[in-house]
Design an enzyme around this catalytic site. Structure first.
Site, PDB file in Angstrom:
ATOM      1  N   GLY A  46      -9.398  75.727  21.643  1.00 19.28           N
ATOM      2  CA  GLY A  46      -7.955  75.806  21.379  1.00 19.28           C
ATOM      3  C   GLY A  46      -7.205  76.304  22.600  1.00 19.28           C
ATOM      4  CB  THR A  94      -5.497  72.523  15.799  1.00 13.92           C
ATOM      5  OG1 THR A  94      -6.110  73.806  15.762  1.00 13.92           O
ATOM      6  CG2 THR A  94      -4.902  72.190  14.453  1.00 13.92           C
ATOM      7  CG  ASN A 134     -20.143  83.263   9.027  1.00 12.01           C
ATOM      8  OD1 ASN A 134     -21.214  83.830   8.767  1.00 12.01           O
ATOM      9  ND2 ASN A 134     -20.090  82.037   9.513  1.00 12.01           N
ATOM     10  CE1 TYR A 161      -2.142  82.229  12.352  1.00 10.93           C
ATOM     11  CE2 TYR A 161      -0.015  83.298  12.514  1.00 10.93           C
ATOM     12  CZ  TYR A 161      -1.205  82.925  13.094  1.00 10.93           C
ATOM     13  OH  TYR A 161      -1.468  83.240  14.413  1.00 10.93           O
ATOM     14  CE  LYS A 220      -4.634  84.789  12.952  1.00 11.23           C
ATOM     15  NZ  LYS A 220      -5.833  84.684  13.798  1.00 11.23           N
ATOM     16  CE1 TYR A 240     -17.650  93.078   7.085  1.00  9.62           C
ATOM     17  CE2 TYR A 240     -19.557  93.294   8.527  1.00  9.62           C
ATOM     18  CZ  TYR A 240     -18.950  92.740   7.420  1.00  9.62           C
ATOM     19  OH  TYR A 240     -19.641  91.848   6.636  1.00  9.62           O
ATOM     20  NE  ARG A 285       3.924  78.079  17.241  1.00 11.49           N
ATOM     21  CZ  ARG A 285       3.272  79.218  17.325  1.00 11.49           C
ATOM     22  NH1 ARG A 285       1.996  79.223  17.661  1.00 11.49           N
ATOM     23  NH2 ARG A 285       3.853  80.364  17.062  1.00 11.49           N
TER      24      ARG A 285
HETATM   25  N1  UDP Z   1      12.241  76.369  16.187  1.00 14.07           N
HETATM   26  C1  UDP Z   1      13.360  75.592  16.378  1.00 14.07           C
HETATM   27  N2  UDP Z   1      13.208  74.259  16.595  1.00 14.07           N
HETATM   28  C2  UDP Z   1      11.962  73.644  16.634  1.00 14.07           C
HETATM   29  C3  UDP Z   1      10.832  74.445  16.444  1.00 14.07           C
HETATM   30  C4  UDP Z   1      11.008  75.799  16.210  1.00 14.07           C
HETATM   31  O1  UDP Z   1      14.507  76.094  16.357  1.00 14.07           O
HETATM   32  O2  UDP Z   1      11.929  72.430  16.856  1.00 14.07           O
HETATM   33  C5  UDP Z   1      12.405  77.825  15.979  1.00 14.07           C
HETATM   34  C6  UDP Z   1      11.773  78.315  14.685  1.00 14.07           C
HETATM   35  O3  UDP Z   1      12.677  78.188  13.615  1.00 14.07           O
HETATM   36  C7  UDP Z   1      11.457  79.769  15.036  1.00 14.07           C
HETATM   37  C8  UDP Z   1      11.192  79.738  16.541  1.00 14.07           C
HETATM   38  O4  UDP Z   1      11.725  78.505  17.004  1.00 14.07           O
HETATM   39  O5  UDP Z   1      12.588  80.586  14.803  1.00 14.07           O
HETATM   40  C9  UDP Z   1       9.706  79.791  16.892  1.00 14.07           C
HETATM   41  O6  UDP Z   1       9.037  78.808  16.147  1.00 14.07           O
HETATM   42  P1  UDP Z   1       7.507  78.463  16.368  1.00 14.07           P
HETATM   43  O7  UDP Z   1       7.165  77.431  15.342  1.00 14.07           O
HETATM   44  O8  UDP Z   1       7.246  78.142  17.773  1.00 14.07           O
HETATM   45  O9  UDP Z   1       6.698  79.813  16.075  1.00 14.07           O
HETATM   46  P2  UDP Z   1       6.882  81.095  15.138  1.00 14.07           P
HETATM   47  O10 UDP Z   1       7.261  82.196  16.059  1.00 14.07           O
HETATM   48  O11 UDP Z   1       7.958  80.851  14.104  1.00 14.07           O
HETATM   49  O12 UDP Z   1       5.541  81.274  14.507  1.00 14.07           O
END
Ligand code: UDP
Length: 340
Positions: free
Chosen positions: A34, A59, A122, A168, A172, A182, A212
């Site tokens: 990744g 992924t 695991n 998620y 986590k 542990y 992202r």
């Molecule tokens: N975001 C956005 N447009 C996009 C993708 C993400 O405005 O096309 C915003 C999303 O709403 C969040 C921030 O960018 O507030 C970061 O999103 P990402 O999915 O990268 O990660 P997160 O920090 O939310 O896990």
């Protein structure tokens, strides 16, 4: 031109005091194909560790590790972290296997929960049998929509256990609870990194689409397509360039006498998403428009790490500014898009 070797050298310089700690050591990295995992593989391989890279390629991508595949001290294991079992022993285990993109983990909610629950259990068992030092890559998402900004490690979180981010966030959080248990029960030397938003070359190069925000805005800008902002763009994030995140993770793994610690790793330069869009438009010199789309449910409004503990405990502070990191990432994407 983006220079990968220079970035690897920068990480090695940053962790120079620990350089000799991994030579000849056996290190298992789950999620090693990744984004963050593959960078860790590169650095550890350069430091002459025996690197075992485990990934189910859901992924992760072989593209990220293809230059390592024929190396003597590198072994790729295609396996599910929930089912992997071996009689081999390791000195260090870094459990980094999990989908991290909201868009993608919502498409694979059960796999996301499993990698963090069953997978963590695991790998902790494997660490116990190996007597390995165990690093878990947790997330700023354990804080949810935090009310304390910058957020320190002793903030308990404001998280929805039954909503679009629960697989998620709660995965986590439960994985951290496994690590804690542990540590309490077996004195297993565990360390937990709560990683804040990280970006850089190799982020989001998967067959599942770009999720992202940094990758979406860069690829949209380079193609002169509209940049899509969810909500009004006043929500914030603090983006950390990959070399700074990897330096922090390896410091946390290799420092002596800090077992049982939870540490924020990231960059504390906070930026509004709308401002991120403008910075990317400026650097790419793009003609793209900005379009606003409905806000996402449970999208955290602000996110910024308190790095006081990281600095004090492991001497961590990020070195790459947002603008410098974005320039590197944009260079890398320019080359990448020509290939696609
Ligand atoms: N975001 C956005 N447009 C996009 C993708 C993400 O405005 O096309 C915003 C999303 O709403 C969040 C921030 O960018 O507030 C970061 O999103 P990402 O999915 O990268 O990660 P997160 O920090 O939310 O896990």
């Amino acid at each position: 031109m983006y220079n990968f070797s220079e970035d690897i050298r920068n990480v090695i310089k940053e962790i120079s005091e620990f350089k000799d700690k991994v030579e000849g050591k056996r290190v298992l990295i789950t999620g090693g194909a990744g984004f963050i995992g593959s960078w860790i593989c590169d650095v550890l391989h350069e430091l002459k560790a025996d690197v075992f890279c485990l990934d189910n390629l859901l992924t992760g991508s072989k593209e990220n590790i293809k230059h390592l595949l024929n190396k003597k001290r590198f072994k790729f294991i295609k396996a599910d972290v929930c089912k992997y079992s071996t009689s081999q022993k390791f000195d260090f285990i870094i459990h980094a296997a999990s989908i991290a993109s909201p868009l993608i983990y919502q498409r694979h909610p059960i796999e996301t929960l499993d990698a963090n629950l069953i997978g963590t259990r695991n790998m902790l068992e494997l660490a116990r049998k190996s007597d390995a030092t165990f690093l878990f890559t947790s997330t700023s998402e354990v804080y949810g929509n935090a009310e304390v900004i910058p957020t320190p490690e002793n903030y308990y979180g404001y998280v929805n256990s039954f909503g679009p981010r629960c697989m998620y966030d709660e995965g986590k959080r439960a994985a951290e609870a496994y690590c804690y248990s542990y540590f309490q029960t077996y004195k297993l030397p565990i360390r937990i990194a709560r990683i804040f938003n990280t970006y850089g070359p190799r982020l989001d190069v998967s067959n599942t689409g770009y999720g992202r925000v940094v990758v979406k805005f860069i690829t949209q800008a380079l193609k002169n397509e509209p940049l899509t902002i969810y909500g009004d763009g006043t929500q914030t994030r603090s983006f950390c360039y990959i070399t700074d995140t990897v330096s922090g993770l390896l410091k946390l793994l290799l420092k002596k006498n800090i077992d049982g610690n939870v540490v924020n790793i990231g960059n504390d330069e906070e930026v509004k998403i709308i401002d991120l869009a403008h910075i990317i438009l400026k650097i790419t010199n793009s003609k793209s428009q900005i379009v606003f789309q409905p806000a996402l449910k449970d999208d955290p409004l602000r996110r910024r790490p308190d790095l006081t503990k990281a600095k004090k405990l492991i001497g961590y502070s990020p070195k790459i500014s947002l603008e410098d990191g974005l320039r590197k990432t944009i260079e890398w994407w320019k080359e990448k898009l020509k290939l696609l």
